[in-house]
Write a protein that holds these residues in place. Structure first.
Motif, PDB file in Angstrom:
ATOM      1  N   ARG A   1      -4.788   2.841   1.627  1.00  0.00           N
ATOM      2  CA  ARG A   1      -4.584   2.069   2.856  1.00  0.00           C
ATOM      3  C   ARG A   1      -4.974   0.606   2.640  1.00  0.00           C
ATOM      4  O   ARG A   1      -5.845   0.298   1.813  1.00  0.00           O
ATOM      5  CB  ARG A   1      -5.388   2.670   4.018  1.00  0.00           C
ATOM      6  CG  ARG A   1      -6.878   2.617   3.848  1.00  0.00           C
ATOM      7  CD  ARG A   1      -7.633   3.436   4.900  1.00  0.00           C
ATOM      8  NE  ARG A   1      -9.061   3.416   4.618  1.00  0.00           N
ATOM      9  CZ  ARG A   1      -9.649   4.198   3.711  1.00  0.00           C
ATOM     10  NH1 ARG A   1      -8.951   5.055   3.016  1.00  0.00           N
ATOM     11  NH2 ARG A   1     -10.950   4.113   3.514  1.00  0.00           N
ATOM     12  N   TYR A   2      -4.347  -0.266   3.388  1.00  0.00           N
ATOM     13  CA  TYR A   2      -4.683  -1.687   3.352  1.00  0.00           C
ATOM     14  C   TYR A   2      -5.734  -1.985   4.399  1.00  0.00           C
ATOM     15  O   TYR A   2      -5.571  -1.633   5.569  1.00  0.00           O
ATOM     16  CB  TYR A   2      -3.432  -2.534   3.608  1.00  0.00           C
ATOM     17  CG  TYR A   2      -3.733  -4.003   3.829  1.00  0.00           C
ATOM     18  CD1 TYR A   2      -4.625  -4.686   3.002  1.00  0.00           C
ATOM     19  CD2 TYR A   2      -3.129  -4.709   4.861  1.00  0.00           C
ATOM     20  CE1 TYR A   2      -4.903  -6.035   3.212  1.00  0.00           C
ATOM     21  CE2 TYR A   2      -3.392  -6.056   5.074  1.00  0.00           C
ATOM     22  CZ  TYR A   2      -4.292  -6.713   4.246  1.00  0.00           C
ATOM     23  OH  TYR A   2      -4.572  -8.051   4.459  1.00  0.00           O
ATOM     24  N   GLN A   3      -6.813  -2.624   3.957  1.00  0.00           N
ATOM     25  CA  GLN A   3      -7.899  -3.019   4.853  1.00  0.00           C
ATOM     26  C   GLN A   3      -8.056  -4.544   4.786  1.00  0.00           C
ATOM     27  O   GLN A   3      -8.609  -5.054   3.815  1.00  0.00           O
ATOM     28  CB  GLN A   3      -9.200  -2.332   4.408  1.00  0.00           C
ATOM     29  CG  GLN A   3     -10.437  -2.689   5.243  1.00  0.00           C
ATOM     30  CD  GLN A   3     -10.288  -2.250   6.687  1.00  0.00           C
ATOM     31  OE1 GLN A   3      -9.889  -1.137   6.970  1.00  0.00           O
ATOM     32  NE2 GLN A   3     -10.597  -3.144   7.610  1.00  0.00           N
ATOM     33  N   PRO A   4      -7.555  -5.279   5.793  1.00  0.00           N
ATOM     34  CA  PRO A   4      -7.773  -6.729   5.784  1.00  0.00           C
ATOM     35  C   PRO A   4      -9.269  -7.030   5.927  1.00  0.00           C
ATOM     36  O   PRO A   4      -9.944  -6.395   6.753  1.00  0.00           O
ATOM     37  CB  PRO A   4      -7.002  -7.229   7.011  1.00  0.00           C
ATOM     38  CG  PRO A   4      -6.155  -6.083   7.455  1.00  0.00           C
ATOM     39  CD  PRO A   4      -6.840  -4.840   6.999  1.00  0.00           C
ATOM     40  N   VAL A   5      -9.791  -7.948   5.133  1.00  0.00           N
ATOM     41  CA  VAL A   5     -11.219  -8.305   5.189  1.00  0.00           C
ATOM     42  C   VAL A   5     -11.363  -9.820   5.194  1.00  0.00           C
ATOM     43  O   VAL A   5     -10.434 -10.551   4.866  1.00  0.00           O
ATOM     44  CB  VAL A   5     -12.001  -7.713   3.981  1.00  0.00           C
ATOM     45  CG1 VAL A   5     -12.051  -6.194   4.047  1.00  0.00           C
ATOM     46  CG2 VAL A   5     -11.410  -8.176   2.650  1.00  0.00           C
ATOM     47  N   SER A   6     -12.560 -10.276   5.553  1.00  0.00           N
ATOM     48  CA  SER A   6     -12.866 -11.709   5.470  1.00  0.00           C
ATOM     49  C   SER A   6     -13.140 -12.063   4.008  1.00  0.00           C
ATOM     50  O   SER A   6     -13.361 -11.183   3.169  1.00  0.00           O
ATOM     51  CB  SER A   6     -14.101 -12.031   6.314  1.00  0.00           C
ATOM     52  OG  SER A   6     -15.243 -11.417   5.711  1.00  0.00           O
TER      53      SER A   6
ATOM     54  N   ALA B   1       0.835  -1.210   0.000  1.00  0.00           N
ATOM     55  CA  ALA B   1       0.000   0.000   0.000  1.00  0.00           C
ATOM     56  C   ALA B   1       0.867   1.256   0.000  1.00  0.00           C
ATOM     57  O   ALA B   1       0.540   2.249  -0.673  1.00  0.00           O
ATOM     58  CB  ALA B   1      -0.943   0.000   1.195  1.00  0.00           C
ATOM     59  N   ALA B   2       1.978   1.207   0.706  1.00  0.00           N
ATOM     60  CA  ALA B   2       2.886   2.361   0.749  1.00  0.00           C
ATOM     61  C   ALA B   2       3.508   2.604  -0.630  1.00  0.00           C
ATOM     62  O   ALA B   2       3.592   3.751  -1.096  1.00  0.00           O
ATOM     63  CB  ALA B   2       3.974   2.140   1.796  1.00  0.00           C
ATOM     64  N   VAL B   3       3.921   1.529  -1.300  1.00  0.00           N
ATOM     65  CA  VAL B   3       4.492   1.646  -2.658  1.00  0.00           C
ATOM     66  C   VAL B   3       3.448   2.204  -3.620  1.00  0.00           C
ATOM     67  O   VAL B   3       3.725   3.116  -4.418  1.00  0.00           O
ATOM     68  CB  VAL B   3       4.994   0.268  -3.156  1.00  0.00           C
ATOM     69  CG1 VAL B   3       5.386   0.322  -4.632  1.00  0.00           C
ATOM     70  CG2 VAL B   3       6.159  -0.224  -2.300  1.00  0.00           C
ATOM     71  N   ILE B   4       2.229   1.660  -3.525  1.00  0.00           N
ATOM     72  CA  ILE B   4       1.144   2.065  -4.420  1.00  0.00           C
ATOM     73  C   ILE B   4       0.762   3.529  -4.187  1.00  0.00           C
ATOM     74  O   ILE B   4       0.526   4.281  -5.144  1.00  0.00           O
ATOM     75  CB  ILE B   4      -0.061   1.112  -4.241  1.00  0.00           C
ATOM     76  CG1 ILE B   4       0.323  -0.306  -4.700  1.00  0.00           C
ATOM     77  CG2 ILE B   4      -1.287   1.611  -5.008  1.00  0.00           C
ATOM     78  CD1 ILE B   4      -0.595  -1.401  -4.206  1.00  0.00           C
ATOM     79  N   SER B   5       0.731   3.936  -2.929  1.00  0.00           N
ATOM     80  CA  SER B   5       0.446   5.337  -2.596  1.00  0.00           C
ATOM     81  C   SER B   5       1.442   6.261  -3.289  1.00  0.00           C
ATOM     82  O   SER B   5       1.067   7.302  -3.857  1.00  0.00           O
ATOM     83  CB  SER B   5       0.520   5.562  -1.081  1.00  0.00           C
ATOM     84  OG  SER B   5      -0.445   4.790  -0.399  1.00  0.00           O
TER      85      SER B   5
END
Length: 292
Positions: A224-229, A212-216
């Motif tokens: 931002r990275y949002q972990p999801v189910s 996410a930091a690289v992509i930003s």
């Protein structure tokens, strides 16, 4: 003499198949492409000088006809739909019927006897079938492609969010164009690689927060990275309907990713192609318009 090797590329209108076609043409080899249907994309292949045939990987007669007069063939079956084991069995039979001198098989890094993903286990079983033909065969086992991010492009564009069910798992994203170049090199030098399983990685391993930091940095805004189910992942991506097969696959490769199956990196892509593999940053720089 070697220049007369003729290569059959399946999935030729897709990412790795298309890149393999381009690389083979650049290297001066004749190429036949098996496409699902004749359309604008197949017309573009024909315009490049590719011999195009239409057929279905789940039809034995289509595959056998496509293999007539070729030396080596690349098998690439889409992970979104079921049928890889049937397609591989037909491919193996057709390769024997037509006296092929080599097979390059696109498998996946999670392929193994005890994989819980049906697709991953079927890829492993397919590897055994192709090995049993006695034809020199090479299995490519890449980690997750950069192209995974295209599946969630709407969420990145609209919510500035990477919502994926991969926890804190790590992998080195691999570019499909690099895989295509590997296919071209291996298919035309089959005896140098015969019998090998090639694990293919991008140049740098990350977790998703690091990605996410690289992509930003490339997109010029905070992602931002949002972990999801798993359930939430498919809910959020409802615009792209997923088969039960694909849901089952993602459920279990997500577990594999968390458990380290996708981790690691090596220099095989550069060794085989003579070219440094594409970075995650370069992928997002190249595809900026899709995500902005």
């Amino acid at each position: 003499m070697e220049k007369q090797i003729k290569v059959l590329i399946t999935g030729a209108t897709g990412k790795s198949g298309g890149a393999a076609v381009d690389e083979l043409l650049k290297m001066g080899y004749p190429v036949r492409a098996l496409v699902h249907q004749l359309d604008e994309r197949s017309a573009q292949l024909a315009a490049k000088g590719v011999e195009v045939v239409a057929g279905d990987l789940l039809n034995l007669d289509d595959i056998s006809a496509a293999m007539q007069g070729v030396d080596t063939a690349y098998l690439c079956y889409p992970v979104l739909v079921p049928g890889v084991l049937q397609a591989t069995a037909y491919f193996a039979i057709a390769a024997k019927e037509n006296g092929l001198k080599g097979i390059v098989n696109m498998s996946q890094i999670s392929a193994r006897r005890d994989a819980k993903s049906n697709a991953a286990q079927d890829h492993w079983a397919g590897e055994q079938l192709l090995n049993a033909t006695g034809i020199p065969t090479v299995h490519l086992r890449p980690t997750f492609f950069d192209d995974w991010f295209l599946y969630i492009r709407d969420l990145i564009r609209e919510n500035n969010e990477i919502a994926l069910p991969f926890g804190n798992g790590r992998w080195a994203p691999v570019d499909s164009a690099d895989l295509g170049r590997v296919v071209a090199k291996v298919a035309t030098h089959i005896n140098a690689y015969a019998g090998q399983i090639l694990q293919l990685y991008g140049p740098q391993e990350y977790n998703l927060a690091e990605m996410a930091a690289v992509i930003s940095g490339e997109l010029g805004r905070m992602i931002r990275y949002q972990p999801v189910s798993i359930a939430e992942f498919f809910e959020r991506n409802a615009k792209r309907p997923a088969s039960e097969h694909f849901i089952q696959h993602v459920t279990h490769v997500a577990e594999d990713c968390v458990n380290g199956i996708f981790a690691g990196t090596n220099d095989l892509i550069e060794t085989i192609t003579g070219q440094q593999p594409e970075t995650l940053a370069a992928f997002f720089s190249k595809n900026k318009a899709v995500f902005n």
